[in-house]
Design a protein around this motif. Structure first.
Motif, mmCIF file in Angstrom:
data_model
loop_
_atom_site.group_PDB
_atom_site.id
_atom_site.type_symbol
_atom_site.label_atom_id
_atom_site.label_comp_id
_atom_site.label_asym_id
_atom_site.label_seq_id
_atom_site.Cartn_x
_atom_site.Cartn_y
_atom_site.Cartn_z
ATOM 1 N N ILE A 82 0.624 -1.360 -0.115
ATOM 2 C CA ILE A 82 -0.100 -0.128 0.048
ATOM 3 C C ILE A 82 0.867 1.197 -0.073
ATOM 4 C CG2 ILE A 82 -1.728 1.346 1.371
ATOM 5 C CD1 ILE A 82 -2.719 -0.840 -0.106
ATOM 6 N N GLU A 83 1.750 1.104 0.777
ATOM 7 C CA GLU A 83 2.788 2.463 0.886
ATOM 8 C C GLU A 83 3.650 2.688 -0.696
ATOM 9 O OE1 GLU A 83 4.549 2.623 5.268
ATOM 10 O OE2 GLU A 83 5.559 1.359 4.023
ATOM 11 N N ASP A 84 4.011 1.441 -1.292
ATOM 12 C CA ASP A 84 4.397 1.657 -2.741
ATOM 13 C C ASP A 84 3.486 2.335 -3.767
ATOM 14 O OD1 ASP A 84 6.714 0.425 -1.657
ATOM 15 O OD2 ASP A 84 6.342 -1.576 -2.522
ATOM 16 N N VAL A 85 2.251 1.801 -3.453
ATOM 17 C CA VAL A 85 1.153 2.447 -4.483
ATOM 18 C C VAL A 85 0.963 3.755 -4.229
ATOM 19 C CG1 VAL A 85 -1.232 2.152 -5.264
ATOM 20 C CG2 VAL A 85 0.315 0.089 -5.121
ATOM 21 N N ASP A 86 0.920 4.183 -3.036
ATOM 22 C CA ASP A 86 0.534 5.507 -2.626
ATOM 23 C C ASP A 86 1.758 6.467 -2.787
ATOM 24 O OD1 ASP A 86 -1.537 7.244 -0.961
ATOM 25 O OD2 ASP A 86 0.609 7.857 -0.342
ATOM 26 N N GLY A 87 2.985 6.058 -2.732
ATOM 27 C CA GLY A 87 4.087 7.054 -3.038
ATOM 28 C C GLY A 87 4.169 8.084 -1.976
ATOM 29 N N ALA A 88 3.351 8.563 -1.300
ATOM 30 C CA ALA A 88 3.545 9.723 -0.734
ATOM 31 C C ALA A 88 3.357 9.687 0.939
ATOM 32 C CB ALA A 88 2.690 10.860 -1.238
ATOM 33 N N ALA A 89 2.910 8.619 1.418
ATOM 34 C CA ALA A 89 2.376 8.398 2.749
ATOM 35 C C ALA A 89 2.999 7.108 3.357
ATOM 36 C CB ALA A 89 1.199 8.722 3.179
ATOM 37 N N GLN A 90 3.243 7.073 4.555
ATOM 38 C CA GLN A 90 3.508 5.796 5.215
ATOM 39 C C GLN A 90 2.498 5.627 6.449
ATOM 40 O OE1 GLN A 90 7.877 6.340 6.030
ATOM 41 N NE2 GLN A 90 8.292 5.182 4.279
ATOM 42 N N GLY A 121 -2.521 10.236 2.055
ATOM 43 C CA GLY A 121 -1.706 9.868 1.262
ATOM 44 C C GLY A 121 -2.024 10.508 -0.190
ATOM 45 N N ALA A 122 -1.393 10.277 -1.308
ATOM 46 C CA ALA A 122 -1.815 10.590 -2.609
ATOM 47 C C ALA A 122 -2.742 9.952 -3.122
ATOM 48 C CB ALA A 122 -0.650 10.597 -3.274
ATOM 49 N N VAL A 123 -2.926 8.754 -2.806
ATOM 50 C CA VAL A 123 -3.931 7.806 -3.471
ATOM 51 C C VAL A 123 -4.931 7.339 -2.270
ATOM 52 C CG1 VAL A 123 -4.355 5.437 -4.616
ATOM 53 C CG2 VAL A 123 -2.421 6.910 -5.281
ATOM 54 N N PHE A 124 -4.523 7.203 -1.110
ATOM 55 C CA PHE A 124 -5.303 6.627 -0.177
ATOM 56 C C PHE A 124 -5.483 7.720 1.161
ATOM 57 C CE2 PHE A 124 -2.871 2.940 -1.742
ATOM 58 C CZ PHE A 124 -3.882 2.393 -2.487
ATOM 59 N N GLU A 125 -6.803 8.222 1.138
ATOM 60 C CA GLU A 125 -7.007 9.079 2.167
ATOM 61 C C GLU A 125 -7.104 8.504 3.519
ATOM 62 O OE1 GLU A 125 -10.762 12.500 2.849
ATOM 63 O OE2 GLU A 125 -10.934 10.831 1.369
ATOM 64 N N LYS A 126 -7.253 7.154 3.781
ATOM 65 C CA LYS A 126 -6.903 6.635 4.907
ATOM 66 C C LYS A 126 -6.959 5.161 4.653
ATOM 67 C CE LYS A 126 -8.988 6.056 9.886
ATOM 68 N NZ LYS A 126 -10.005 6.660 10.468
ATOM 69 N N ALA A 127 -5.845 4.794 5.320
ATOM 70 C CA ALA A 127 -5.966 2.938 5.191
ATOM 71 C C ALA A 127 -5.510 2.409 6.648
ATOM 72 C CB ALA A 127 -4.838 2.627 4.086
ATOM 73 N N GLY A 128 -6.221 1.429 7.002
ATOM 74 C CA GLY A 128 -5.835 0.939 8.200
ATOM 75 C C GLY A 128 -5.665 -0.474 8.167
ATOM 76 N N VAL A 129 -4.515 -1.322 8.810
ATOM 77 C CA VAL A 129 -4.266 -2.525 8.540
ATOM 78 C C VAL A 129 -3.877 -3.187 10.051
ATOM 79 C CG1 VAL A 129 -3.013 -4.533 7.648
ATOM 80 C CG2 VAL A 129 -3.361 -2.318 6.198
ATOM 81 N N ASN A 130 -4.639 -3.862 10.751
ATOM 82 C CA ASN A 130 -4.441 -4.014 11.998
ATOM 83 C C ASN A 130 -4.383 -5.596 12.332
ATOM 84 O OD1 ASN A 130 -5.060 -1.369 12.576
ATOM 85 N ND2 ASN A 130 -7.272 -1.772 13.717
ATOM 86 N N THR A 131 -3.510 -5.965 13.211
ATOM 87 C CA THR A 131 -3.340 -7.352 13.649
ATOM 88 C C THR A 131 -3.687 -7.368 15.264
ATOM 89 O OG1 THR A 131 -1.064 -7.340 13.911
ATOM 90 C CG2 THR A 131 -1.977 -8.135 12.005
ATOM 91 N N SER A 132 -3.887 -8.452 15.580
ATOM 92 C CA SER A 132 -4.218 -8.597 17.283
ATOM 93 C C SER A 132 -4.279 -10.091 17.346
ATOM 94 C CB SER A 132 -5.709 -8.131 17.511
ATOM 95 O OG SER A 132 -6.612 -8.719 17.068
ATOM 96 N N ALA A 133 -3.917 -10.303 18.774
ATOM 97 C CA ALA A 133 -3.643 -11.348 19.266
ATOM 98 C C ALA A 133 -4.006 -11.431 20.716
ATOM 99 C CB ALA A 133 -2.480 -12.310 19.152
ATOM 100 N N SER A 178 -9.678 9.097 -4.429
ATOM 101 C CA SER A 178 -10.802 9.324 -5.671
ATOM 102 C C SER A 178 -11.952 8.601 -5.398
ATOM 103 C CB SER A 178 -9.969 8.767 -6.909
ATOM 104 O OG SER A 178 -10.733 8.692 -8.008
ATOM 105 N N PRO A 179 -12.927 9.416 -5.785
ATOM 106 C CA PRO A 179 -14.428 8.800 -5.794
ATOM 107 C C PRO A 179 -14.314 7.330 -6.826
ATOM 108 C CG PRO A 179 -14.568 11.089 -6.054
ATOM 109 C CD PRO A 179 -13.198 10.815 -6.447
ATOM 110 N N TYR A 180 -13.374 7.181 -7.836
ATOM 111 C CA TYR A 180 -13.620 6.447 -8.768
ATOM 112 C C TYR A 180 -12.852 5.073 -8.173
ATOM 113 C CZ TYR A 180 -15.618 9.569 -12.145
ATOM 114 O OH TYR A 180 -16.567 10.525 -12.544
ATOM 115 N N VAL A 181 -12.061 4.960 -7.238
ATOM 116 C CA VAL A 181 -11.384 4.159 -6.606
ATOM 117 C C VAL A 181 -12.146 3.498 -5.423
ATOM 118 C CG1 VAL A 181 -9.132 3.079 -5.546
ATOM 119 C CG2 VAL A 181 -8.996 5.184 -7.318
#
Length: 326
Positions: free
Chosen positions: A40-48, A70-82, A115-118
């Motif tokens: 996801i970071e590689d695709v966005d290219g602007a945020a980490q 980000g440039a492509v993603f306004e917000k992305a969350g990837v969570n793990t739990s145990a 983007s509204p198209y994504v």
């Protein structure tokens, strides 16, 4: 010549007896989280991603990874739990079991593009065990799935998403069933008070317990399929121009996403009722959303055409001739 099912069975690992299933699943979801975040970071290219470890008060914890603005993603969350502890009466009732010691691990992700198209997308892959002995749990099961929430849907994108999940399911007969999992997804992500789905579905499965090794093998393949189900759609749509009209419709449709998560979503409910970490549980909510009283699309508009997609349909049987045009 070896068929696909035989090839998949050759790849299936021998059952491990030295490591509990719970810890094997935990290792897998943590590795998958690292892989997805990097992509996801590689695709966005602007945020980490901001990486935020946390502890569960009874035992265990998790890692919340959130990317914003980000440039492509306004917000992305990837969570793990145990996590482990003892189910309260209320939490046990919510998942249909008796109060008992438990262990739960999994990965959950939600991505809201700019983007509204994504499309937005959600996926999770999880494991739950009851009892004190993780080598011999009283009960154990797998659940998970993925669903797509476009704003301006394209049949090509919807079919790509569903085709990937059908191919994964078809490689695991006896454990996975695309038709059944698709129907469960359509039913689960339905908003009865709106009379529509929040998106175009995908697959949803829960309580896979008859063959734990087979269910784990399927869940691993499904988790690894996520990026190829979604990123080709992002690449196709990310550079399409849009304006305020499209952004307005996107924010209105995000309202459906919020309504589902706060009213119906079992994961949200279980997380809050088991005293989970609120910031991680509500990570799925989009950064901006809009409700407008009695909003209706202009007849014949792209927004009116989009609404056709938000009903259960046999997507892989359709052609472009079946899709209403604005």
């Amino acid at each position: 010549m070896m068929d696909d099912h035989a090839r998949v069975n050759r790849l299936r690992e021998e059952p491990r007896t030295d490591i509990p299933m719970a810890h094997r699943v935990q290792r897998f979801v943590e590795a998958l989280q690292r892989h997805i975040c990097k992509a996801i970071e590689d695709v966005d290219g602007a945020a980490q991603f901001r990486r935020d470890p946390w502890k569960y008060r009874e035992g265990g914890g998790g890692l919340t990874c959130v990317l914003e603005n980000g440039a492509v993603f306004e917000k992305a969350g990837v969570n793990t739990s145990a996590i482990q502890g003892r189910l309260t009466e209320r939490a046990a009732r919510a998942i249909g079991v008796h109060p008992a010691p438990f262990f739960a691990t999994g990965l959950s992700l939600v991505i809201h593009p700019r983007s509204p198209y994504v499309p937005s997308v959600h996926a999770n892959f999880r494991y739950f065990a009851l009892g004190d002995d993780l080598f011999h749990p009283e009960d154990q099961w797998f659940g998970g799935g993925a669903d797509l929430t476009p704003y301006y849907p394209f049949l090509e994108d919807v079919q790509h998403f569903h085709r990937v999940w059908k191919e994964v399911c078809d490689r695991h007969p006896g454990v996975a069933d695309y038709a059944r999992f698709k129907a469960a997804c359509d039913a689960y992500f339905y908003l009865p008070h709106r009379g529509e789905m929040r998106g175009v579905g995908g697959i949803f499965y829960d309580y896979l317990r008859d063959d734990p090794e087979g269910a784990f093998f399927f869940s691993r393949e499904a988790g690894r399929a996520f990026l190829r189900s979604y990123l080709p759609i992002v690449e196709r749509r990310r550079d399409m121009p849009y304006g305020e009209r499209e952004r307005h419709f996107q924010l209105l449709r995000r309202g459906r996403y919020v309504e589902f998560n706060l009213i119906y979503d079992r994961g949200t409910r279980f997380g809050l009722e088991s005293n989970g970490r609120t910031e991680s549980i509500l990570m799925s909510l989009p950064p901006e959303v809009r409700w407008q009283y009695d909003w209706r699309p202009v007849p014949g508009s792209p927004e009116a055409a989009a609404l056709w997609f938000f009903q259960p349909r046999d997507w892989l049987a359709l052609t472009e001739a079946d899709v209403p045009q604005p």
